[in-house]
Design an enzyme around this catalytic site. Structure first.
Site, PDB file in Angstrom:
ATOM      1  CE  LYS A   1      -4.374  -1.683   1.541  1.00  0.00           C
ATOM      2  NZ  LYS A   1      -5.568  -1.490   2.327  1.00  0.00           N
TER       3      LYS A   1
ATOM      4  CE  LYS B   1      -6.606  -7.476  -0.932  1.00  0.00           C
ATOM      5  NZ  LYS B   1      -8.002  -7.100  -0.872  1.00  0.00           N
TER       6      LYS B   1
ATOM      7  CE  LYS C   1     -13.684  -2.540   1.367  1.00  0.00           C
ATOM      8  NZ  LYS C   1     -12.553  -2.347   2.248  1.00  0.00           N
TER       9      LYS C   1
HETATM   10  P1  ATP Z   1      -8.591  -2.133   0.745  1.00  0.00           P
HETATM   11  O1  ATP Z   1      -8.124  -2.269  -0.672  1.00  0.00           O
HETATM   12  O2  ATP Z   1      -9.058  -0.761   1.126  1.00  0.00           O
HETATM   13  O3  ATP Z   1      -7.636  -2.735   1.755  1.00  0.00           O
HETATM   14  P2  ATP Z   1     -10.047  -4.585   0.762  1.00  0.00           P
HETATM   15  O4  ATP Z   1     -10.796  -4.929  -0.472  1.00  0.00           O
HETATM   16  O5  ATP Z   1      -8.742  -5.271   0.985  1.00  0.00           O
HETATM   17  O6  ATP Z   1      -9.911  -3.003   0.806  1.00  0.00           O
HETATM   18  P3  ATP Z   1     -10.647  -4.816   3.562  1.00  0.00           P
HETATM   19  O7  ATP Z   1     -11.676  -3.959   4.230  1.00  0.00           O
HETATM   20  O8  ATP Z   1      -9.219  -4.462   3.750  1.00  0.00           O
HETATM   21  O9  ATP Z   1     -10.997  -4.872   2.002  1.00  0.00           O
HETATM   22  O10 ATP Z   1     -10.863  -6.325   4.003  1.00  0.00           O
HETATM   23  C1  ATP Z   1     -12.069  -6.799   4.603  1.00  0.00           C
HETATM   24  C2  ATP Z   1     -12.070  -8.300   4.630  1.00  0.00           C
HETATM   25  O11 ATP Z   1     -12.193  -8.818   3.301  1.00  0.00           O
HETATM   26  C3  ATP Z   1     -10.783  -8.920   5.196  1.00  0.00           C
HETATM   27  O12 ATP Z   1     -11.126 -10.068   5.954  1.00  0.00           O
HETATM   28  C4  ATP Z   1     -10.013  -9.314   3.963  1.00  0.00           C
HETATM   29  O13 ATP Z   1      -9.125 -10.379   4.207  1.00  0.00           O
HETATM   30  C5  ATP Z   1     -11.143  -9.740   3.042  1.00  0.00           C
HETATM   31  N1  ATP Z   1     -10.759  -9.596   1.648  1.00  0.00           N
HETATM   32  C6  ATP Z   1     -10.381  -8.453   1.035  1.00  0.00           C
HETATM   33  N2  ATP Z   1     -10.111  -8.679  -0.255  1.00  0.00           N
HETATM   34  C7  ATP Z   1     -10.316 -10.005  -0.461  1.00  0.00           C
HETATM   35  C8  ATP Z   1     -10.206 -10.850  -1.603  1.00  0.00           C
HETATM   36  N3  ATP Z   1      -9.829 -10.361  -2.776  1.00  0.00           N
HETATM   37  N4  ATP Z   1     -10.511 -12.157  -1.463  1.00  0.00           N
HETATM   38  C9  ATP Z   1     -10.904 -12.665  -0.265  1.00  0.00           C
HETATM   39  N5  ATP Z   1     -11.026 -11.919   0.849  1.00  0.00           N
HETATM   40  C10 ATP Z   1     -10.735 -10.599   0.761  1.00  0.00           C
HETATM   41 MG    MG Z   2      -7.511  -4.730   2.583  1.00  0.00          MG
END
Ligand code: ATP
Ligand code: MG
Length: 344
Positions: free
Chosen positions: A114, A206, A209
């Site tokens: 990040k 991955k 968001k």
């Molecule tokens: P950001 O990019 O802002 O970090 P994010 O998509 O990673 O957002 P988070 O809020 O950080 O979302 O994660 C929330 C939950 O979703 C965590 O348990 C994380 O492990 C899970 N998660 C996030 N992305 C994935 C993915 N691509 N596949 C499976 N689980 C995910």
């Molecule tokens: Mg995340």
């Protein structure tokens, strides 16, 4: 010592929740409600470790909450709230800033990803993020934490922090009548075929968001046409689907789509390949799109209905925060006694 079993997990209000959040985390949150007392948090203090527009953040917090509820989290039987309403998270995080070692945080891959190349310009909060995450979990002395695969390393750090606190303050913990260990070592729950849902544009990244490309993810607010369009355009290789799961290892995009199908259908990847082995993507993708739409559209509709009802959402968060705080305050009292801080 045996700790009472309890589940904690959180999602950041950093943008639209997506299929990865749903399959990797929220589906598990819902299922665990049957067996455990659960605390589910919209982690807004984590969100501000990278810039969030103050005009947008309240909407994102309420929308994440609405999604929790639309997916079937019960805010009466369990606890749903936003992190910043329970100051004890930040308070315990400070204590953990003093327990965790620089060397431990330096190994965290999420920070490296990040912060990117311009590390000097990343916020201190982004660096200390895992300490706050440990505090989120341990302020409730939670024992089980459902997360996606990407959070495994942070969970391991939470365990290291709990262990070091228990060791460093061992005598004081015993002297205050808490037995041999004050904090449990929280266990990650990372299971099933979609613990790491990948970007639809790049099978090595991955789904996130914060990915600038909206085509990379399926948002939980996408309508049926958008979902079908994104699945149709998802990157794939030219070969038909294999018959054996082993053959997916070298084909990240195919592996991802098969994993998504399996998770949505509630079957294994091997079972998906039994049905679709030998099929072209031109046949598999429409089946996947139909399945996704069937699965997600009731959630989307309910999220839309709930998210603008501020009075209801805010009342859920306030009620959850009050109940969470009662638990967190007990932990903080004990932590202050153990550490030797004079309190009222
Ligand atoms: P950001 O990019 O802002 O970090 P994010 O998509 O990673 O957002 P988070 O809020 O950080 O979302 O994660 C929330 C939950 O979703 C965590 O348990 C994380 O492990 C899970 N998660 C996030 N992305 C994935 C993915 N691509 N596949 C499976 N689980 C995910
Ligand atoms: Mg995340």
């Amino acid at each position: 010592m045996a700790f009472k079993e309890k589940v904690f997990s959180g999602v950041q209000p950093t943008g639209n929740l997506h299929l990865g959040n749903y399959l990797g985390a929220i589906v598990k949150f819902v299922a665990l409600q049957e067996r455990y007392d659960c605390i589910y948090c919209v982690v807004d203090l984590h969100a501000i470790t990278v810039w969030q527009d103050p005009q947008e953040l309240p909407r994102a917090i309420r929308e994440a909450t609405a999604t929790f509820l639309a997916c079937g989290i019960d805010p009466k039987k369990h606890i749903v709230f936003n992190q910043s309403q329970v100051a004890e998270h930040a308070e315990l995080a400070w204590v953990f800033n003093c327990v965790a070692r620089l060397g431990w945080l330096n190994r965290m891959t999420q920070f490296k990803e990040k912060a990117g190349k311009d590390r000097e310009n990343a916020s201190v909060g982004l660096y200390a993020y895992p300490n706050l995450m440990a505090a989120d979990i341990l302020v409730y002395r939670a024992t089980h934490v459902p997360v996606g695969e990407d959070q495994k390393q942070h969970l391991e750090l939470s365990r290291d922090i709990a262990q070091k606190f228990n060791n460093d303050y061992g005598d004081s913990i015993r002297a205050h009548g808490f037995g041999d260990a004050f904090f449990p070592l929280p266990e990650p729950l990372i299971q099933g075929p979609a613990t790491r849902v990948m970007s639809l544009r790049d099978g090595t990244k991955k789904m996130s968001k914060s990915d600038p490309s909206d085509q990379s993810r399926i948002n939980l607010t996408d309508d049926a046409d958008t979902i079908a369009h994104k699945v149709r355009r998802a990157k794939t290789d030219p070969d038909p689907l294999p018959h054996e799961e082993k053959a997916l290892e070298a084909r990240p995009e195919a592996d991802n789509l098969v994993g998504i199908y399996a998770a949505c259908a509630g079957v294994t990847k091997a079972e998906v390949l039994k049905q679709f082995g030998g099929a072209q993507f031109s046949a598999f993708k429409p089946a996947l799109a139909d399945l996704l739409v069937a699965k997600l559209s009731p959630i989307t509709a309910e999220t839309r209905r709930l998210k603008d009802d501020f009075a209801y959402i805010d009342s859920v968060l306030a009620d959850g925060a009050a109940r969470a705080q009662a638990l967190a305050a007990e932990t903080m009292k004990a932590v202050k006694d153990i550490v030797g801080l004079v309190r009222r």
